[in-house]
Motif scaffolding. Structure first.
Motif, mmCIF file in Angstrom:
data_model
loop_
_atom_site.group_PDB
_atom_site.id
_atom_site.type_symbol
_atom_site.label_atom_id
_atom_site.label_comp_id
_atom_site.label_asym_id
_atom_site.label_seq_id
_atom_site.Cartn_x
_atom_site.Cartn_y
_atom_site.Cartn_z
ATOM 1 N N TRP A 1 0.747 -1.106 -0.057
ATOM 2 C CA TRP A 1 0.124 -0.104 0.052
ATOM 3 C C TRP A 1 0.878 1.334 -0.067
ATOM 4 C CZ3 TRP A 1 -4.338 -1.730 3.989
ATOM 5 C CH2 TRP A 1 -4.872 -2.658 3.651
ATOM 6 N N GLY A 2 0.609 2.154 -0.902
ATOM 7 C CA GLY A 2 1.233 3.485 -0.987
ATOM 8 C C GLY A 2 2.178 3.405 -1.947
ATOM 9 N N ARG A 3 2.443 2.247 -2.790
ATOM 10 C CA ARG A 3 3.513 2.126 -3.845
ATOM 11 C C ARG A 3 3.198 2.782 -4.942
ATOM 12 N NH1 ARG A 3 6.515 -3.269 -4.296
ATOM 13 N NH2 ARG A 3 7.906 -1.751 -5.103
ATOM 14 N N THR A 4 1.763 2.761 -5.331
ATOM 15 C CA THR A 4 1.435 3.981 -6.639
ATOM 16 C C THR A 4 2.398 5.094 -6.662
ATOM 17 O OG1 THR A 4 -0.094 5.039 -5.294
ATOM 18 C CG2 THR A 4 -0.927 3.012 -6.748
ATOM 19 N N ARG A 5 3.030 5.632 -5.542
ATOM 20 C CA ARG A 5 3.941 6.556 -5.587
ATOM 21 C C ARG A 5 5.223 6.403 -6.543
ATOM 22 N NH1 ARG A 5 2.065 7.038 -0.429
ATOM 23 N NH2 ARG A 5 0.967 8.732 0.327
ATOM 24 N N GLU A 6 5.439 5.361 -6.382
ATOM 25 C CA GLU A 6 6.505 4.496 -7.473
ATOM 26 C C GLU A 6 6.097 4.010 -8.401
ATOM 27 O OE1 GLU A 6 8.890 1.544 -5.101
ATOM 28 O OE2 GLU A 6 7.743 1.772 -3.601
ATOM 29 N N THR A 7 5.084 3.262 -8.550
ATOM 30 C CA THR A 7 4.654 2.821 -9.876
ATOM 31 C C THR A 7 4.031 4.081 -10.938
ATOM 32 O OG1 THR A 7 2.310 2.561 -9.214
ATOM 33 C CG2 THR A 7 4.100 0.647 -8.935
ATOM 34 N N LEU A 8 3.230 4.905 -10.505
ATOM 35 C CA LEU A 8 2.870 5.792 -11.560
ATOM 36 C C LEU A 8 4.065 6.784 -12.037
ATOM 37 C CD1 LEU A 8 -0.431 7.260 -9.642
ATOM 38 C CD2 LEU A 8 -0.287 5.428 -11.644
ATOM 39 N N PRO A 9 5.015 7.164 -11.420
ATOM 40 C CA PRO A 9 6.161 7.880 -11.877
ATOM 41 C C PRO A 9 6.843 6.965 -13.187
ATOM 42 C CG PRO A 9 6.188 8.408 -9.779
ATOM 43 C CD PRO A 9 5.251 7.305 -9.926
ATOM 44 N N LEU A 10 6.977 5.690 -12.737
ATOM 45 C CA LEU A 10 7.673 4.608 -13.684
ATOM 46 C C LEU A 10 6.617 4.538 -14.993
ATOM 47 C CD1 LEU A 10 9.457 2.594 -14.753
ATOM 48 C CD2 LEU A 10 8.651 0.861 -13.338
ATOM 49 N N ILE A 11 5.285 4.522 -14.814
ATOM 50 C CA ILE A 11 4.518 4.322 -16.047
ATOM 51 C C ILE A 11 4.591 5.660 -16.760
ATOM 52 C CG2 ILE A 11 2.008 4.465 -16.497
ATOM 53 C CD1 ILE A 11 1.455 2.493 -14.149
ATOM 54 N N GLU A 12 4.868 6.829 -16.297
ATOM 55 C CA GLU A 12 4.964 8.065 -16.880
ATOM 56 C C GLU A 12 6.288 8.221 -17.815
ATOM 57 O OE1 GLU A 12 4.608 11.347 -14.121
ATOM 58 O OE2 GLU A 12 2.490 10.898 -13.467
#
Length: 504
Positions: free
Chosen positions: A257-268
């Motif tokens: 939980w909270g790792r969308t702060r990592e995944t979304l920048p990578l997807i960008e």
């Protein structure tokens, strides 16, 4: 029967993301004939049914980009769970699971998510014939599942495909694409595909690239190894030269939980080098087959179906285990084959993904579950009510864009997804102040409120409160290859997402 419909005085939210405007929309036959002010004074309305849309929004019919509706559109062609949400088009065949090209009377997991006895179509042409006979109420476009191809070409799925097996899969896929399938999906998370290396998927993605299709993937991991899985998916699509869709993006399990702060920048970051989007459903629980490795004793698990114990459907696994005097994992084994909702996500992560500019909306509903996840009946109104109107994460125009124009662009649905003169007349009229999902985990079959009328290919197909399809005019949408992939997203296009580009 009228030859058309005039939608008067509504707020036209055209699906492009631009600000809505008060105008009329004229539908004649299967097309949008005109959009503008006071069309009554400028057009012959002989044979035209007029609809007062004042106080309502007029938008493109919603596109559900992540479904497992391959079989249900044939078996229950009214498609009320989707039509009642304002959905006019579904993308089926996701997560590596498609109804074709394979035939069996007893589909194993995870293919049984489409119904055990549904697999009767060896070719796209066979499916197209069945679709025409069923006359579904919704438009449907098909992805071809990597897992289904493995079952069709391999005797043992616990290893990589041999050369001849891989070429057999490539041939089957190519024929389906030639006949109209829109791309490939994979579900490397599931056991029958987990042994497939990147090179196996890359070979198939190259077939898709040559045909101008898209590649959608349920990542190999949405838990601890999610960063590695995102790189695998991005590299596979990039090397093949095919547009990528990341399916139901999430960070699953309390430890993540909270790792969308990592995944979304990578997807960008990936989106700056290649055509890429993702889909998301607006709930903290996912739903799939019963699997012991997803039962950790921490998260809630609600059973959606069980062949050996149908009386357990709708109940929490913890309660069942307590009644049986065993562990939750032991109860899970006794309930199989079956399905469940897993409360794996944190609401902050869900909201962060839903609001992201690259996120499209998909229900990921499982229509064959006997006690389904509420997303089957409520996903799209929930976005409009919870995340747009109540939490104000984005304006109405952006919400509609996520459900229509953005989806049509990434899946290359020709002349759909926006309200434009000359384009197909898939239209939903809804009340932005009233629209609301009513389906819950306890009562998942409730119809949403605030969906006024739905038109599919210009024909009035649903009216709120009438629990039936008024007309069934859906079509099987075939691949429409773009001359080239759209340019990668620029930093300016991603501005406002609140995340910085990640380093590998």
């Amino acid at each position: 029967m009228s030859r058309g419909h005039l939608l008067e005085g509504g707020l036209v939210v055209d699906g492009s993301g631009t600000v809505g405007r008060a105008e009329d929309v004229l539908l004649i036959d299967e097309r949008i004939a005109a959009i503008g002010p006071d069309l009554r004074a400028r057009h012959d309305l002989n044979g035209i049914a007029c609809h007062d849309c004042r106080g309502l929004a007029v938008a493109p019919g919603f596109i559900d980009v992540h479904t497992h509706d391959d079989a249900i559109v044939l078996q229950q062609p009214d498609m009320l769970p989707k039509l009642s949400q304002g959905i006019t088009t579904v993308i089926a065949g996701n997560c590596g699971i498609s109804l074709l090209p394979w035939q069996t009377d007893d589909a194993p997991a995870p293919l049984n998510l489409l119904g055990r006895e549904s697999f009767r179509h060896a070719t796209f042409a066979d499916y197209a014939k069945a679709f025409e006979q069923a006359q579904p109420a919704l438009n449907t476009a098909l992805l071809i599942g990597h897992t289904t191809l493995r079952f069709a070409a391999m005797r043992s799925l616990d290893r990589a495909a041999r050369g001849d097996e891989l070429e057999h899969m490539a041939t089957l896929l190519d024929q389906c694409l030639a006949d109209g399938a829109i791309g490939l999906s994979s579900g490397l998370f599931y056991e029958p595909a987990f042994a497939a290396p990147k090179e196996e998927v890359l070979r198939l993605a190259q077939v898709v690239a040559r045909r101008g299709g898209v590649y959608a993937t349920h990542l190999r991991s949405e838990m601890q190894a999610i960063i590695e899985a995102l790189h695998e998916a991005g590299d596979t699509a990039f090397e093949a030269g095919v547009p990528l869709v990341i399916s139901h993006h999430k960070c699953a399990g309390p430890a993540n939980w909270g790792r969308t702060r990592e995944t979304l920048p990578l997807i960008e970051q990936l989106a700056q080098r290649q055509a890429l989007a993702m889909d998301v459903y607006p709930y903290t629980a996912g739903s799939t087959v019963l699997r012991e490795d997803l039962v950790d004793g921490v998260i809630d698990v609600r059973v959606t179906w069980s062949d050996p114990h149908p009386e357990a459907e709708g109940r929490l696994l913890a309660d069942i285990a307590a009644d049986w005097g065993c562990s939750q994992q032991q109860a899970c084994r006794r309930l199989q084959p079956g399905g469940a909702c897993y409360f794996q996500m944190h609401e902050d992560d869900v909201a962060r993904v839903v609001a992201h500019p690259l996120a499209m909306i998909g229900s990921d509903g499982l229509p064959h579950d006997r006690h389904p996840h509420p997303r089957l009946w409520g996903a799209f109104p929930r976005v409009l009510a919870r995340y747009c109107r109540e939490q104000q994460l984005f304006p109405l125009e952006q919400a509609v864009h996520k459900m229509s124009g953005l989806s049509a662009r990434h899946f290359r649905l020709h002349q759909r997804g926006q309200l434009q003169a000359g384009w197909f007349a898939d239209v939903v009229v809804f009340d932005p102040a009233r629209v609301q999902d009513r389906a819950s985990y306890e009562a998942p079959l409730a119809v949403s409120e605030g969906i006024h009328t739905v038109f599919v290919n210009g024909r009035l197909s649903y009216r709120g409160g009438e629990l039936r399809a008024l007309q069934r005019s859906g079509r099987l949408l075939r691949r429409h290859a773009a001359p080239s992939s759209r340019p990668p997203a620029s930093s300016a296009q991603l501005a406002g997402s609140g995340t910085a580009l990640a380093k590998r």
